[in-house]
Design an enzyme around this catalytic site. Structure first.
Site, PDB file in Angstrom:
ATOM      1  N   ASP A 169       0.816  -1.209   0.000  1.00 21.06           N
ATOM      2  CA  ASP A 169       0.000   0.000   0.000  1.00 21.06           C
ATOM      3  C   ASP A 169       0.859   1.272   0.000  1.00 21.06           C
ATOM      4  O   ASP A 169       0.630   2.167  -0.822  1.00 21.06           O
ATOM      5  CB  ASP A 169      -0.941  -0.028   1.207  1.00 21.06           C
ATOM      6  CG  ASP A 169      -1.852   1.168   1.289  1.00 21.06           C
ATOM      7  OD1 ASP A 169      -3.018   1.059   0.888  1.00 21.06           O
ATOM      8  OD2 ASP A 169      -1.398   2.242   1.766  1.00 21.06           O
ATOM      9  N   SER A 220      -4.611   2.602  -0.660  1.00 19.11           N
ATOM     10  CA  SER A 220      -4.397   2.010  -1.985  1.00 19.11           C
ATOM     11  C   SER A 220      -4.993   0.614  -2.085  1.00 19.11           C
ATOM     12  O   SER A 220      -5.603   0.251  -3.099  1.00 19.11           O
ATOM     13  CB  SER A 220      -2.903   1.968  -2.305  1.00 19.11           C
ATOM     14  OG  SER A 220      -2.369   3.267  -2.374  1.00 19.11           O
ATOM     15  N   ASP A 221      -4.817  -0.190  -1.031  1.00 20.77           N
ATOM     16  CA  ASP A 221      -5.429  -1.522  -1.024  1.00 20.77           C
ATOM     17  C   ASP A 221      -6.933  -1.426  -1.210  1.00 20.77           C
ATOM     18  O   ASP A 221      -7.537  -2.173  -2.003  1.00 20.77           O
ATOM     19  CB  ASP A 221      -5.143  -2.226   0.305  1.00 20.77           C
ATOM     20  CG  ASP A 221      -3.721  -2.740   0.410  1.00 20.77           C
ATOM     21  OD1 ASP A 221      -3.112  -3.017  -0.631  1.00 20.77           O
ATOM     22  OD2 ASP A 221      -3.216  -2.861   1.538  1.00 20.77           O
ATOM     23  N   MET A 222      -7.553  -0.520  -0.470  1.00 21.41           N
ATOM     24  CA  MET A 222      -9.017  -0.432  -0.507  1.00 21.41           C
ATOM     25  C   MET A 222      -9.513   0.211  -1.795  1.00 21.41           C
ATOM     26  O   MET A 222     -10.583  -0.157  -2.299  1.00 21.41           O
ATOM     27  CB  MET A 222      -9.521   0.311   0.719  1.00 21.41           C
ATOM     28  CG  MET A 222      -9.291  -0.460   2.010  1.00 21.41           C
ATOM     29  SD  MET A 222      -9.981   0.341   3.455  1.00 21.41           S
ATOM     30  CE  MET A 222      -9.627  -0.889   4.714  1.00 21.41           C
ATOM     31  N   SER A 250      -9.496  -2.562  -4.195  1.00 21.47           N
ATOM     32  CA  SER A 250     -10.586  -3.484  -3.865  1.00 21.47           C
ATOM     33  C   SER A 250     -11.922  -2.965  -4.371  1.00 21.47           C
ATOM     34  O   SER A 250     -12.738  -3.732  -4.907  1.00 21.47           O
ATOM     35  CB  SER A 250     -10.655  -3.668  -2.342  1.00 21.47           C
ATOM     36  OG  SER A 250      -9.494  -4.274  -1.848  1.00 21.47           O
TER      37      SER A 250
END
Length: 408
Positions: free
Chosen positions: A151, A179-181, A184
Site C-alpha cells: 500500500d 491504496s489496497d481499498m 478493492s
C-alpha cells in the site's frame, strides 16, 4: 456454475435470494487487505464467499499482531473458511472442484504466484470457462509489473504522500490502507460489471486491478490542477488551497475541531455564531482577501475558538449551517450516536484481543430493493472445510484421507 440458488453451501452464511449477488459464489485466495476487502464487498451484497487458506499458515495477517488481527476481523466477515494446500496435487484437485461450482475468483498473490501454483487464469478457465477471475496486483502489465508492491508503495508513487501531512515534515502515508481499498473497490465494481456481461455472453473474463493505477485515479483532480496551472500542490494538512478559513482548530478544552466555511455567506454565519466581528475586517471580507491573509486569519479564528469548548463550538456552527466536525478518534467513532442510529456498525467475533466481540462497519450504501446482509463472524482457519467439501460431494472417508495427508 453453481446450482441450488448459486451457492455451494447455501445454509452456512447469511443472505437470501433478496440480495443482488445471492446467486454468485466467490472463491477468495486473498491475504492482508486488498483481496479480502474486495470479496467482503461482494459478500455484503449477498454473494457466497469461500476463503481458501493454507492449512498451517492461513492468511498472512491471521494471528500476526494486534493490527493484523484487527484487519483480519474486519475484512473477512460473511465468509466460509476452507483450508487447502494448493502446493499438493490433491489440494489443487479439490480446489478445481470448487472452481467448477464458482462464478468468481479473487486473488492478490504476488505477481506470478498463482500461475506457479497451477491456479492462474489459464489453468482455471480450462476448468470453468465462465469463471470471472480477478487479480489484484501492485501494477497493471507494464514496466513496473514485476516490482514488489505494498500500500505505501502505491501511495508514494501515485502522489498521495506528496500532498499528505504538512510542508515542514516528511511525506506520510494515509492512516488507513488507502491504496489496497481503492483497488478493492475498483475490483468489486469491475467484477459486478463483468458478471453482467458474462451472463449475457456465457464467457468468463480475466480482470487485473492495480494498486498503483487505482490510487492515481484518486489523485485525478490534482493531476489536472498541475497540468492546467503549472503548479505542483504541496502538503496541506487539513487545509485547502481554495478556501479559508479551512483547517483544524483547538477548542478551549484542548480538542481538535475541523471548521470549513466554503462561501462568504457561511463565513459571515461563522462569525455571527461565534460572536465575532472578524467578517468586518477588510482583510477578511472576501475570499481572495482571506486566502491572501490565511496565516493571520487562522490565528484570529483560533483566538475565537479559544472561547468555546468543543461541544459548544460544534453545536453553534452546526446550528448556523457551517461545515464543522470534531476530530474523532476511533473510540469516539465506535460510540458515535449517528452510527448507532443508522445501524452502521455490527458485532463480530474477535479472533484475538481482550474482547470476545468487536464492532466493525457494515456495508454503508442503502437500496430500496434489498436489505444489507447481516454480518457473520470471520471464520477460524479451515472452520467450514468439512461442510463445504461435503456439499461438493466428498464423503467422510475422503475428507479424513485429505486431512491425514495434510491437504486440508
Amino acid at each position: 456454475m453453481c446450482t441450488d440458488g448459486g451457492r455451494v453451501a447455501p445454509d452456512l452464511l447469511p443472505g437470501t435470494g433478496e440480495q443482488p449477488l445471492s446467486d454468485v459464489t466467490v472463491l477468495e485466495l486473498g491475504h492482508i487487505i486488498a483481496g479480502p476487502f474486495c470479496s467482503m464487498l461482494l459478500a455484503d451484497l449477498g454473494a457466497e464467499v469461500i476463503k481458501v487458506e493454507h492449512p498451517e499458515r492461513g492468511d498472512a495477517v491471521r494471528d500476526s499482531s494486534p493490527v493484523g488481527n484487527s484487519s483480519f476481523n474486519y475484512v473477512n466477515r460473511n465468509k466460509l473458511g476452507v483450508s487447502l494446500d494448493l502446493k499438493s496435487e490433491e489440494g489443487r484437485t479439490v480446489f478445481k472442484d470448487l472452481v467448477q461450482q464458482a462464478d468468481v475468483l479473487v486473488e492478490n498473490f504476488a505477481a506470478g504466484t498463482a500461475d506457479r501454483l497451477g491456479v492462474g487464469y489459464d489453468d482455471l478457465s480450462a476448468v470453468n470457462e465462465e469463471l470471472v477471475y480477478c487479480s489484484i496486483k501492485g501494477f497493471n502489465p507494464g514496466p513496473y509489473e514485476d516490482f514488489p508492491a505494498l500500500d505505501p508503495v502505491a501511495e508514494a508513487l501515485s502522489g498521495v504522500m506528496s500532498v499528505t501531512g504538512h510542508a515542514d515534515t516528511p511525506p506520510v502515508r494515509s492512516g488507513t490502507s488507502l491504496s489496497d481499498m481503492a483497488a478493492s473497490l475498483y475490483g468489486a465494481l469491475t467484477i459486478v460489471a463483468t458478471i453482467r456481461q458474462r451472463d449475457a455472453t456465457g464467457e468468463g473474463q480475466y480482470i487485473t486491478v492495480p494498486l498503483f493505477e487505482s490510487t492515481v485515479s484518486l489523485m485525478g483532480y490534482w493531476l489536472a490542477y498541475t497540468q492546467a496551472y503549472d503548479e505542483t500542490p504541496e502538503p496541506m494538512g487539513a487545509s485547502h488551497p481554495g478556501w479559508a478559513p479551512y483547517d483544524v482548530f483547538r477548542s478551549a478544552d484542548d480538542e481538535w475541531v475541523f471548521i470549513g466555511p466554503s462561501s462568504d455567506r457561511q463565513w459571515r454565519r461563522l462569525c455571527d455564531a461565534l460572536d465575532s466581528d472578524l467578517h468586518k475586517d477588510n482583510r477578511f471580507k472576501t475570499l481572495s482577501g482571506r486566502l491572501e491573509n490565511r496565516a493571520v486569519l487562522n490565528d484570529a479564528v483560533q483566538s475565537v475558538c479559544d472561547n468555546f469548548d468543543a461541544e459548544e463550538l460544534v453545536a453553534r456552527l452546526q446550528e448556523a449551517s457551517v461545515p464543522v466536525a470534531p476530530v474523532n478518534d476511533t473510540d469516539d467513532v465506535s460510540s458515535d450516536p449517528h452510527l448507532e442510529a443508522t445501524n452502521a456498525l455490527s458485532e463480530v467475533r474477535a479472533t484475538e484481543g481482550d474482547g470476545d466481540r468487536i464492532q466493525t462497519p457494515r456495508f454503508p450504501a442503502r437500496a430500496t430493493g434489498f436489505d444489507r446482509v447481516e454480518s457473520a463472524d470471520p471464520p477460524a482457519l479451515g472452520e467450514d472445510t468439512d461442510a463445504v467439501l461435503t456439499a461438493l460431494g466428498y464423503d467422510r472417508d475422503q475428507i479424513e484421507h485429505l486431512r491425514r495427508e495434510d491437504v486440508v
